[in-house]
Scaffold this motif. Sequence first.
Motif, short mmCIF file in Angstrom:
data_model
loop_
_atom_site.label_atom_id
_atom_site.label_comp_id
_atom_site.label_asym_id
_atom_site.label_seq_id
_atom_site.Cartn_x
_atom_site.Cartn_y
_atom_site.Cartn_z
N SER A 398 37.06 40.16 44.82
CA SER A 398 37.63 38.87 45.22
C SER A 398 37.30 38.66 46.68
O SER A 398 37.09 39.62 47.44
CB SER A 398 39.15 38.85 45.02
OG SER A 398 39.81 39.72 45.92
N GLY A 605 43.98 36.66 43.77
CA GLY A 605 43.68 36.46 42.36
C GLY A 605 44.85 36.63 41.43
O GLY A 605 44.92 36.00 40.38
N ARG A 609 45.77 31.42 43.56
CA ARG A 609 44.32 31.39 43.72
C ARG A 609 43.90 30.22 44.62
O ARG A 609 44.54 29.18 44.64
CB ARG A 609 43.66 31.28 42.35
CG ARG A 609 43.75 32.55 41.54
CD ARG A 609 43.44 32.33 40.07
NE ARG A 609 44.50 31.57 39.41
CZ ARG A 609 44.51 31.29 38.10
NH1 ARG A 609 43.51 31.72 37.33
NH2 ARG A 609 45.50 30.61 37.58
N TYR A 613 43.78 37.05 50.00
CA TYR A 613 44.83 38.02 49.71
C TYR A 613 45.83 38.06 50.87
O TYR A 613 45.46 38.24 52.04
CB TYR A 613 44.21 39.39 49.51
CG TYR A 613 45.20 40.49 49.20
CD1 TYR A 613 45.95 40.46 48.03
CD2 TYR A 613 45.36 41.55 50.07
CE1 TYR A 613 46.86 41.47 47.74
CE2 TYR A 613 46.25 42.59 49.78
CZ TYR A 613 47.00 42.52 48.61
OH TYR A 613 47.89 43.52 48.33
N TYR A 704 37.18 35.31 42.29
CA TYR A 704 37.89 36.45 41.73
C TYR A 704 37.19 36.88 40.44
O TYR A 704 36.91 36.06 39.57
CB TYR A 704 39.34 36.08 41.41
CG TYR A 704 40.04 35.32 42.51
CD1 TYR A 704 40.61 35.97 43.59
CD2 TYR A 704 40.12 33.92 42.48
CE1 TYR A 704 41.25 35.28 44.61
CE2 TYR A 704 40.75 33.22 43.49
CZ TYR A 704 41.31 33.90 44.55
OH TYR A 704 41.94 33.20 45.56
N SER A 706 37.57 39.91 37.41
CA SER A 706 38.41 41.01 36.91
C SER A 706 38.41 40.98 35.39
O SER A 706 37.71 40.16 34.76
CB SER A 706 39.84 40.88 37.44
OG SER A 706 40.45 39.71 36.95
#
Length: 711
Positions: A398, A605, A609, A613, A704, A706
Motif C-alpha cells: 500500500s 487499506g 481508503r 496509513y 492497496y 492484498s
Amino acid sequence: MLLLASGALLPASALAQIGSTPKPGQGAPADDPKPQPPAAAAPEKPIVSDEEFEKSLPPLSDDVNAPLEQIAPADPATAPGGSVAVEPIEDAADLDSAGKEAEIAAPLPPIAEFDTTPVAETAQVNDEAAVEIRYVTRVTGLDELGLTDQFENLSALEDGDGRAANAAIIGARAREDEKLAVRLMRSLGYYDATAVATVEQTPDKQVGAGERRVTATIAATPGPLYRLGTIKLDAGPTVPPTLIADNFALKVGEAIDAVRVQAAEARISLVLPQTGYPFAEVGQRDILLDEETHTGDYVLPITTGARSSFGGIRTEGDAVFDTRHIGILTRFGRDDLYDSRKVDDLRDALIATSLFSTVSVEPVKTGQAGPDGTEYVDLLVRQTKGPPRTLAAEAGYSTGQGFRAEVSWTHRNLFPPEGALILTGVAGTQEQGASATFRRSNAGKRDRTLQIFASALRSDVEAFTSLTGTLGARISYDSTPIWQKPLTYSFGIELVGTREDRYDFARGARERGNYFIGALPLFAGWDKSDDLLNPTRGFRVKANLSPETSVRGAVRPYARAMAEGTAYYPVSDSIVIAGRARFGTIQGIGRDLLAPSRRYYAGGGGSVRGFGYQELGPRSPDGKPVGGRSFNEFAIEARYRFGNFGIVPFIDAGQVYESKIPQMTDMRFGVGVGGRMYTNFGPLRLDIATPIARKPGESKVALYISIGQAF
C-alpha cells in the motif's frame, strides 16, 4: 404391458450415454416398397428355342477337374435377332486373362522359389481440397416439453457446429439425435414417444465453392404421458412406522419423471442413515407400464437393516491420533441414535487437521444390544499420515505502508496430539520482526485452541517508532474456511514491553520512553454471513474489550473498546452492496499518557481508503499523527462480479478524535474503485482511492494490494 426396470429411468444429464430405438409403429418410418409395374405379357414363342440353346453349348469333358473349355464366338449371322451373343477376345488384356485361367490350374511352384520382396505401392494423393458440407439443425416437438436446452447440450448435430465432411456423417449424427430425442421424452414419462430424423439438401442456398447447405430435422412426437398408477415401498418395519412413506416424495397420479423418481429414491437413501439405519440399502425399482391406461405400477425394494446407536471408536492404519483424541472431535456420545451427518462431521474434522494423506470413517456392526431396541455400531477410523510441515508466504503493498512480506514455517504435530510450532518472520518497509507460537488445536474440547506466543517487532511508522517485545497466551474459538461458526470468542493475557518515541506537548519536543503494559484482551463475534472470505449476504457484529494497565512511573489502569458491524445485501446475482461501521473508545487515561502504539489511528487499506496509513486525526506541531482516544469509520461498496473478476466502486469516511467519545465531526471522505480476481482461496484485491477535499501533505492517490475483501 411393459416392464420398466431401474435402468429405464435416466436423468437428463446421462441420457446420451444409452441407446434407444423407436419401436415399429411408434414413429420409425416403416418400409414402403415402391409399387411394381405390371408384369409384361409372355411372348408367343421363346426368343431362343431349347434346341438352339443346347446346340450352342460346347462338348463337356468327363473329367470333372479339367478346366472349362472356351466358348466359341457365335456367328453374327446366326445369332438370334442378328446380335452378337459372345464378344470375341480381341486385345492383349483379354488374352492375358485367358492365360491366367490356365496358370491357375497349373501345379504350385516350391515354396523356396517364392519371391518374398514386398511390393511397393504408390499412395494415391488427392490434391483437391476436402469438401465441407454445412448444415442447419431444426428440432420440433421438444420445446413444448421444455427439453430443447437439454437436447442442444447433448446433440451430436449441435456438437458438430453445423459442419461435416460428407452427408454420411450428417446422417449418422441425425440418427443419434433421433434416439436422443426419444430418450429425453421418455425421461419425462412419454414412453410411447417417437422421433424421425430427416436430412434434406437445399441446393438453392449455396454458401460457397465446394459447400452445400442441408437441413437436418428431428421431428419429435411425445405421445401420451404415463403416470404413476400405484406405489409400493417394499421395506421392513421402521421407527416411526411411517418414516419411509413420510420422506418419499412421489404420489399416485404424478408423471413418471426420471429426475423426480431418482430424487425420491435418493432422499430415502439419505434419510434412513440419518435416522438410525446406517446399513440401509435402496434396491432396483420396477415399473410395470399399462399401454391402455397409460399408467405405471411402481415397486421399490428397501432393506433397512438394524436400527442402531453409536457405540465405540476403532482405529487402524498409520495412526495420527488415538481413539481418545478422536473422541474429542466427535459431536455425539455413546448411546446416541446413529446419524450419518455426525459421522460426516467427524470425518471433516479429521481432514481439517491437515495431518492425514487419507482418512475414512465408516460404521461397523457389533451385534451388541443398545438402548431402545437398537444395536450398537462402532466407527472404524482408517488413518494414513500426511506431511506435517508447511511453508507459507504472503505479501502486500500500500502507498501508506509500503511493502510487507511474511513467511511462516509450521509443524502441525510436533507436540502430539495437534501441538504445532509456528515460526514467523516479517519484513517490510515499516516493520521487521519475528515470532514463535505454540498452538494446541482441539485442546481438550472440539474447536478450542490454546496459543502461547512470543514476538519481537520493530516499527517505523509515521506516528512513531518502536521496538516491542510481547509475551502472551490466548484461548479462542474461531471460524475456519471449513467451519464458519456463528459465535466466536477469545480471551487471554498479554505482557508488553516497548520503547517508543512520542511528542511531549509540555516540552514541545519529541522524547523516547519505555512502557510496560499488561492487558486482558477479550473478543466476541456473531457471524450470520454466507461466506468467510467473500460474503454476499447476511451480517457480522464484533466487539473487543481490553482492560489494560500502563506502568511508566505510576500504574494507570484504563480500558480500550471497539465495536464493528458489517452487512451484505445482494441486489442481483452479480451485484452485492456491502457496508461497514466501526467505533472505538479508550476510557480512564489521558491520550498523552498512553503509549503511542496503544492509541487509535485511522487511514489506510483496512481503514479509510484514499488516505495514507495513520494519516487521519490530530497532529503534533512537527506534523506527525499523534493518534487519539476515539474514532469512527464508515464504508460502502458496490461489488460487481463477472466470472472470476470484479469491479468495486467505494466510498469511505472516518476520523480520529482526542476525546474519549467519537464526535462525528470533521469527517473526511475517500473515494475509489477496486479490482477483484476471485480464486479458490479468496479474492485478490487491488484498490485505488483518492481523498475528497485533499489537504496539503495528504496523499493524492493511494494504492492497496492484498488478499480478501476490505471487510
